[in-house]
Design a protein around this motif. Structure first.
Motif, PDB file in Angstrom:
ATOM      1  N   ALA A  34       0.819  -1.211   0.000  1.00  0.00           N
ATOM      2  CA  ALA A  34       0.000   0.000   0.000  1.00  0.00           C
ATOM      3  C   ALA A  34       0.850   1.257   0.000  1.00  0.00           C
ATOM      4  O   ALA A  34       0.386   2.320  -0.434  1.00  0.00           O
ATOM      5  N   THR A  35       2.094   1.162   0.462  1.00  0.00           N
ATOM      6  CA  THR A  35       2.997   2.318   0.448  1.00  0.00           C
ATOM      7  C   THR A  35       3.920   2.307  -0.764  1.00  0.00           C
ATOM      8  O   THR A  35       4.969   2.957  -0.747  1.00  0.00           O
ATOM      9  N   ARG A  36       3.553   1.550  -1.787  1.00  0.00           N
ATOM     10  CA  ARG A  36       4.334   1.421  -3.023  1.00  0.00           C
ATOM     11  C   ARG A  36       5.614   0.619  -2.818  1.00  0.00           C
ATOM     12  O   ARG A  36       6.576   0.767  -3.581  1.00  0.00           O
ATOM     13  N   GLU A  52      -2.536   5.075   2.899  1.00  0.00           N
ATOM     14  CA  GLU A  52      -3.067   5.282   1.551  1.00  0.00           C
ATOM     15  C   GLU A  52      -2.490   6.548   0.926  1.00  0.00           C
ATOM     16  O   GLU A  52      -2.141   6.565  -0.262  1.00  0.00           O
ATOM     17  N   GLY A  72       1.031   5.983  -0.210  1.00  0.00           N
ATOM     18  CA  GLY A  72       1.044   5.140  -1.395  1.00  0.00           C
ATOM     19  C   GLY A  72       0.625   5.867  -2.645  1.00  0.00           C
ATOM     20  O   GLY A  72       1.146   5.609  -3.740  1.00  0.00           O
ATOM     21  N   THR A  80      -5.683  -5.401  -3.794  1.00  0.00           N
ATOM     22  CA  THR A  80      -4.747  -4.310  -3.528  1.00  0.00           C
ATOM     23  C   THR A  80      -3.859  -4.102  -4.747  1.00  0.00           C
ATOM     24  O   THR A  80      -3.279  -5.052  -5.273  1.00  0.00           O
ATOM     25  N   GLY A 137       0.254   0.878  -5.216  1.00  0.00           N
ATOM     26  CA  GLY A 137       0.110   1.557  -3.931  1.00  0.00           C
ATOM     27  C   GLY A 137      -1.220   2.263  -3.809  1.00  0.00           C
ATOM     28  O   GLY A 137      -2.018   2.330  -4.746  1.00  0.00           O
TER      29      GLY A 137
END
Length: 359
Positions: free
Chosen positions: A87-89, A228, A231, A295, A299
């Motif tokens: 989610a944070t890339r 989020e 990301g 997901t 991200g």
């Protein structure tokens, strides 16, 4: 929301107005993973005799479904941690190595030596089990801190930073065990990954507790929103006052903590630590479970429920392949095809080409 809008979304007694609700359900991000799991279960119902049969032995539930849940629990934990990282890339490909380190540390410290108590021979732990578990989790957290430092502190690419630990961590686990399988004889340790509570595998309760804790943190605090935001746009998030480096450092530590707990469950279940094979390729299964759950690898928005469903899909798929007598090597081919299809489904360019060809 107005009453007229409500009437458009909720089907009336005659069935009219149901189309918008159906369209909304079909667009829900969990529809695809749930549909994939349903298809697998339908195949098992038709082709695997007694797949849904449950029976009680010694006060515990037994059956294929229980076995799938029990074996999917470590993957669920790894997928929950991986969800926050993706989610944070980012990405963490050192999960399997952390599993091996955690399991090796616990097995070495617990071990089991024969003593005679009141004329009865029994095995006792080399050190108090609580300290052994704490040491194993501490080692996992140190691994997460290392990854977080490289990614958040030094700015290395996540796949490169975690690749270092993926290789070195597996080697460290083999050094700890001297390249041998370390057997554990202390029975209380077996309950962690192979015990039952209220008729269900205890590992399921551990995974459920972690899921509930994480869901509360994401929903009841601003943590989920911050993850989020980082990301979607880390630069804008930092300018908005979010401590992006600290947040990224946290998610890598949390991912390693989940992997460490999964390593304890695996070592407990097999009653030993195998540094060569424990957690091997678990990071790939975790990434696949996260993407199957909806997901995006780019991200941003994430789904904890989807990741859990993705873990169940992978374990059900593995069980189905083995039950049908298909060679185990095919399992890797099937997973690679699934990864390819998932990547295509997340590609905006492919979706545009598909819509254009259909229309």
């Amino acid at each position: 929301m107005s009453a007229s809008m409500d009437s458009k979304l909720i089907p009336d007694a005659t069935g009219q107005g149901g189309a918008p609700m159906l369209a909304w359900l079909l667009r829900h991000p969990l529809v695809r993973p749930l549909g994939a799991l349903a298809v697998l279960l339908l195949i098992d119902l038709l082709l695997v005799p007694g797949f849904f049969r449950l029976e009680i032995k010694d006060g515990h539930l037994y059956g294929a479904l229980i076995d799938i849940i029990n074996r999917a629990a470590p993957l669920m934990l790894a997928a929950l941690g991986m969800t926050l990282v993706i989610a944070t890339r980012g990405v963490d490909i050192s999960v399997g190595a952390v599993v091996a380190i955690s399991g090796a540390m616990a097995a070495i410290l617990i071990g089991g030596k024969m003593v005679v108590v009141d004329g009865v021979s029994q095995y006792v732990s080399n050190v108090p089990m609580i300290w052994a578990l704490a040491a194993a989790m501490g080692a996992a957290l140190l691994c997460g801190a290392w990854n977080g430092l490289l990614v958040a502190g030094l700015g290395l690419q996540p796949i490169i930073a975690t690749l270092i630990l993926m290789v070195a961590g597996r080697g460290l686990a083999q050094l700890l065990t001297d390249g041998q399988i370390v057997t554990v004889y202390y029975k209380p340790f077996f309950f962690l990954g192979g015990g039952y509570l209220l008729g269900l595998p205890f590992s399921l309760f551990i995974a459920a507790a972690m899921f509930v804790l994480l869901a509360l943190l994401m929903k009841k605090t601003a943590l989920g929103l911050f993850i989020e935001s980082v990301g979607i746009n880390p630069v804008a998030s930092r300018l908005a006052g979010i401590r992006t480096a600290a947040l990224i450092f946290f998610v890598y530590m949390f991912c390693s903590a989940c992997a460490g707990l999964a390593g304890l469950m695996i070592a407990s279940n097999i009653k030993s630590a195998d540094a060569n094979n424990a957690g091997l390729l678990l990071e790939l299964d975790a990434i696949l479970a996260v993407t199957l759950g909806g997901t995006s690898l780019a991200g941003g928005k994430f789904s904890l429920v989807g990741s859990v469903i993705g873990a169940l899909i992978i374990q059900t798929l593995t069980y189905t392949i083995y039950s049908l007598g298909v060679p185990p090597e095919v399992n890797m081919v099937v997973k690679s095809v699934v990864v390819f299809l998932v990547c295509l489904s997340q590609s905006p360019e492919f979706r545009r080409l598909f819509k254009r060809s259909v229309s």
